[in-house]
Enzyme design. Structure first.
Site, mmCIF file in Angstrom:
data_model
loop_
_atom_site.group_PDB
_atom_site.id
_atom_site.type_symbol
_atom_site.label_atom_id
_atom_site.label_comp_id
_atom_site.label_asym_id
_atom_site.label_seq_id
_atom_site.Cartn_x
_atom_site.Cartn_y
_atom_site.Cartn_z
ATOM 1 N N ASP A 130 -9.433 4.272 -1.504
ATOM 2 C CA ASP A 130 -10.582 4.231 -0.690
ATOM 3 C C ASP A 130 -11.634 4.874 -1.526
ATOM 4 O O ASP A 130 -11.859 6.253 -1.499
ATOM 5 C CB ASP A 130 -9.456 5.306 0.181
ATOM 6 N N ASP A 185 0.851 -1.533 0.206
ATOM 7 C CA ASP A 185 0.066 -0.476 -1.012
ATOM 8 C C ASP A 185 0.674 1.226 0.017
ATOM 9 O O ASP A 185 2.453 0.781 0.306
ATOM 10 C CB ASP A 185 -0.583 0.244 1.391
ATOM 11 N N GLU A 188 2.979 5.252 -3.761
ATOM 12 C CA GLU A 188 2.608 6.577 -4.924
ATOM 13 C C GLU A 188 4.065 6.731 -4.983
ATOM 14 O O GLU A 188 4.189 7.186 -6.223
ATOM 15 C CB GLU A 188 1.579 7.507 -4.605
#
Ligand code: NOJ
Length: 940
Positions: free
Chosen positions: A606, A529, A532
């Protein structure tokens, strides 16, 4: 509860220097029209043709006195039929520039994407030919020389043709804009008064807005831009095409909208700058977590595509223009040209062009370059039960037991960040997860798995061996001054592993070994996760662009690739957990780029527990699929907020069609495991889950297909029916692989029916009760809460496994059911792919691939496999796996009264059920006693 995205944390085009500059450039070009002199030309004498490559120089005139900048161009024509156009900058290739602020960043434009993303398809054409004139050159290439590239010298432009028609145009609107390197010129203010300090002012070339060239501030953070302005833009026009798809990730329709304002259009270009967008909004061109700069353009009977291999921040404007007034158009209806304008902050122009003509051709050609989707372990296509967080190892076991008790199938339970001790990855909180080994062993008893999260930020604290090693070995990302970068994320102050560095990958592998301090086991897999990367105190919640990575490349240059490099390191680490053990890794990633499809699954981040987020998931997943990354899903139930019972139920009924199928929820939400919701909802959800599990053989076959030719796992209408214009914008219904299953899950509140669009005149049957739909057009399907709108198209054979089990592993040797869905002409065909579901042995032939065909009253099973070293050994393990029943939907009347069918020299029992109230007749063959791996024939 819907909270709008914190949009202000992320740049709009007018807050981004280069985005604004390219839009202004486009507007000026349009205003000047034909009076404009386009400053880019190829010098014909520079052009050479060798081995299917055109090489030369584009000269850019940069001022009225005729000064020029040289931009080397290489156009390669590939054996695959694709073409590639690369434009670089000579001065920077030679390193002949100076950086400001004593920067130690690299001087070249970033040119190392290829090893990360491209895995093949670069062989040069053996048959391309060039013929030159004074003003242009024409290259014939592609299959049977059907493709042509016409390169015009002044101004520079390229037209790509197929069968004589222009399909793709570069620089048609003259928006090529290559910001060359220049020194920052400072001049002394002339009217300096005595006694005053000397002030320096910047020299602004006429007509250019220099304000964002040397420095840019957003949200309180300043980007120091040591290389100055270096962005590049290019317009790509698709004449006659009215739909473009792709360039994920955005929360919007599959068919991309126009972006220059106006009713129903976006205001901003589609942005690709991987970011942790908190609570994102719907129907928006703003960036999300991943980027794939690959676009397909589609019109009736023709699909083409482009892929810009660039990993810097990128924006794409889309406008559509009716071509009705064009006297040159052949007048077949009013055509639309889709005009796109792409701009990236740094790097190269490096664009591949695919000329189709089918969507499948384009996806395949793109996959040849960037790789096809991973064939995952079979468990990974079962159901995943996740939340932030299961709080103890006992909690995990308890959920596991309750799922079993309620006979709800699931394969994987997930642990979010709270399992660690103080967010230190590779540790287990001793108070709550004191016995990870016991927990893993418990799950293994039902062949279930655990996925644990590991993020790229490493807590900066003295008593943590992982950070100590990272620092000592200098494997972190550096700041602009070359020191290890420090930022803020879940653990507080953190460093970030720099997976561009090969030594970092080697080290990362060591952390996952079964023998390492981290309790790892064969049934433990990983979730990546925040890659980025998400940096809570960074500009736009990510890293400063002037940070430095391995090789001193600026973060600006590699940003969109960062997620892939972390995902890759974890993939490599799982592969190497134990010497000699070769199991397919499973790694979920949030951030991605072209090529990530080879490494695992992605999800859409999300989302929220709301109906609009439920509806948004399918277009996003479909779009990801046509951009080559089909192993995609969305958080079932919605991440933020608490879904109402009917929303949660509808979400499961949709989620069973996500290639990656996981329920997940935010830490502040109420528990929502399917057994908690109560009846009738628990029962309805369980039936939906069982439907997914019974169709797993069909899903796995679709995954196999995607892994060999890139065909999406769930397929949008235009992909399957490229001639049917009425369906080109449809993105709320889809086909599952090649099964002929057509689904349109309910995604609107309170709906009791859906209108499904049937694309052809074949017969369709309701999956559950065989109700017939037998002509083209929109049909209403009743869909009360316990009903999933799912049709079977005549002409297919669908493999299933009908015995409900707790997990996929426990179904491995279960017998098959074959559903023969007869076409109007009484025939059907289908495929099945099976392997051990975990190893790479299939590469050595350890698999079964069958074609089933029903024709002239007989069903046959034929081998489609290629024999390899391990085929026989594998087939032995499958010897006893057979077909337990065959259902024939649309069974002919003549079978009435028939009670047996011939199986080889023996027979099997058959029942026939007549047509009733619009529901098709059907027949059932019981225990035909044929093995799934054998050739056989059953005569009806
Ligand atoms: C952000 C992810 O998108 C979400 O799924 C996860 O639960 C949180 N990070 C916490 O790890």
């Amino acid at each position: 509860m819907t909270v709008p995205v914190k949009h202000d944390n992320f740049k709009r085009c007018d807050q981004s220097g280069f985005c604004t500059r390219h839009r202004v450039y486009a507007d000026k070009a349009a205003a000047e029209g034909s009076h404009r002199t386009i400053p880019y030309q190829i010098t014909p004498e520079s052009l050479t043709w060798k081995n299917s490559q055109l090489q030369g120089t584009i000269v850019k005139t940069i001022n009225a006195s005729g000064e020029t900048v040289r931009l080397p161009i290489v156009i390669s024509f590939l054996e695959s039929g694709s073409a590639r156009v690369v434009i670089d900058e000579e001065k920077r290739q030679k390193g002949d520039i100076e950086l400001r602020h004593n920067s130690i960043a690299r001087k070249e434009r970033y040119n190392e994407i290829e090893p990360w993303t491209v895995v093949g398809g670069l062989d040069l054409s053996k048959s391309a030919t060039e013929s030159r004139s004074e003003s242009s050159t024409t290259v014939k290439y592609g299959p049977d020389g059907k493709f042509e590239a016409i390169v015009t010298f002044a101004p520079f432009g390229i037209d790509f043709k197929r069968d004589g028609n222009t399909e793709v145009k570069f620089n048609d609107r003259g928006l090529l804009n290559f910001e060359h390197w220049r020194p920052k010129v400072e001049k002394v203010e002339p009217e300096k008064k005595e006694g005053e300090e000397e002030t320096k002012v910047e020299e602004v070339p006429a007509g250019e807005d220099e304000s964002t060239w040397w420095e840019e501030t957003f949200g309180g953070a300043t980007d120091t831009k040591p290389k100055g302005p270096e962005s590049l833009g290019l317009d790509i026009t698709f004449p006659g095409y009215d739909h473009v798809y792709g360039i994920p990730e955005h929360a919007g329709s599959l068919s991309l909208k126009e972006t220059r304002g106006g009713s129903g259009h976006h205001e901003d270009p589609y942005r690709m700058y991987n970011a942790d967008v908190f609570e994102y909004i719907m129907d928006s061109s703003m960036t999300l977590y991943g980027s794939i700069p690959f676009m397909q353009a589609h019109r009736k009977d023709s699909t083409v595509g482009v892929f810009w291999l660039n990993v810097a921040e990128m924006w794409v404007d889309v406008i559509k223009e009716k071509e009705a007034h064009n006297p040159l158009s052949l007048g077949i209806g009013a055509k639309t040209d889709t005009k796109t304008h792409w701009f990236a902050e740094s790097g190269l122009i490096d664009v591949f062009v695919f000329l189709g003509p089918t969507p499948k051709d384009v996806t395949k050609a793109y996959g040849e370059l960037t790789g096809y989707s991973q064939l995952p372990q079979e468990f990974a296509i079962g159901y995943h039960q996740c939340r932030w967080n299961y709080v103890t190892d006992e909690d995990v076991k308890d959920v596991d037991r309750k799922m079993s008790k309620h006979q709800i199938p699931y394969d994987v339970i997930w642990l979010d960040i709270e399992y660690t001790e103080d967010k230190k990855y590779f540790t287990w909180d001793p108070l709550t997860f004191g016995d990870p080994k016991g927990m893993l062993e418990h799950l293994d008893k039902s062949d279930r798995k655990l996925v644990a999260i590991i993020d790229p930020h490493i807590k900066k604290t003295s008593d943590y061996h992982v950070v100590n090693e990272l620092e000592k070995k200098d494997l972190g990302v550096h700041n602009k001054d070359g020191n290890i970068y420090e930022g803020w994320c879940w653990p507080g102050s953190s460093h970030w592993i720099d997976c561009f560095n090969p030594a970092a990958i080697t080290w990362w592998k060591s952390l996952f070994q079964y023998s390492s301090a981290f309790v790892s086991a064969p049934n433990l897999f990983i979730w990546n996760d925040m890659n980025e990367p998400s940096v809570f105190n960074g500009p736009e919640t990510t890293m400063p662009k002037d940070n430095l990575h391995y090789g001193n490349w600026e973060h600006r240059d590699i940003h969109n690739l960062n997620g892939l490099t972390f995902h890759n390191a974890t993939y490599q680490a799982l592969l190497s957990r134990k010497k000699g053990e070769l199991k397919r890794p499973f790694v979920l990633t949030r951030s991605f780029y072209a090529g990530s499809q080879r490494l695992g699954a992605m999800w859409t981040g999300d989302n929220q527990a709301s109906w609009d987020h439920l509806a948004a998931a399918f277009p996003m997943i479909l779009n990801n699929g046509i951009a080559g990354f089909p192993f995609a899903g969305a958080d079932v139930g919605g991440f933020f907020g608490n879904p109402e019972k009917d929303l949660l139920t509808r979400w499961y009924q949709s989620g069973i069609f996500y290639p990656f199928f996981r329920g997940h929820a935010h830490i502040d939400t109420r528990r929502r495991e399917p057994y908690l919701i109560g009846d009738p909802y628990t029962g309805i959800i369980t039936r939906a889950l069982r439907l997914r599990y019974s169709l797993l053989p069909a899903w796995y076959t679709a995954f196999h297909e995607a892994s060999i030719d890139g065909t999406p796992i769930i397929r949008p209408h235009y992909f399957e029916y490229p001639s049917d214009e009425a369906g080109f914008a449809i993105d709320d219904q889809f086909f599952i692989g090649s099964t002929g299953l057509l689904a349109k899950p309910v995604v609107t509140e309170g709906a009791e029916s859906v209108d499904i669009y049937i694309p052809d005149d074949e017969i369709y049957y309701d999956y559950f009760d065989y109700l017939k739909y037998d002509d083209k057009g929109s049909k209403k399907i009743d869909a009360p809460l316990d009903k999933i709108p799912l049709l079977m198209q005549g002409g297919h054979i669908i493999p299933r496994k009908d015995r409900p089990r707790r997990s996929t592993g426990l179904m491995k040797f279960d017998p098959y059911t074959l559903v023969i869905v007869l076409s109007k002409s009484g025939t059907a065909k289908g495929e099945l792919y099976v392997d051990d579901g975990e190893s790479f042995d299939y590469e050595a032939g350890a698999y079964i691939r069958r074609e089933f065909e029903f024709t002239e009253g007989a069903l046959t099973s034929k081998d489609l496999g290629k024999k390899g070293k391990l085929t026989d050994k594998y087939l032995k393990t499958m010897k006893s796996v057979g077909v337990e029943k065959i259902v024939i939907v649309g069974a002919p009347k003549e079978w009435a009264g028939k009670t047996t069918v011939k199986v080889g020299t023996g027979e099997a029992r058959m029942e026939w059920h007549g047509e009733e109230g619009g529901k098709a007749a059907w027949a059932l063959v019981k225990a035909p006693k044929v093995a799934i791996g054998d050739d056989w024939k059953i005569v009806f």
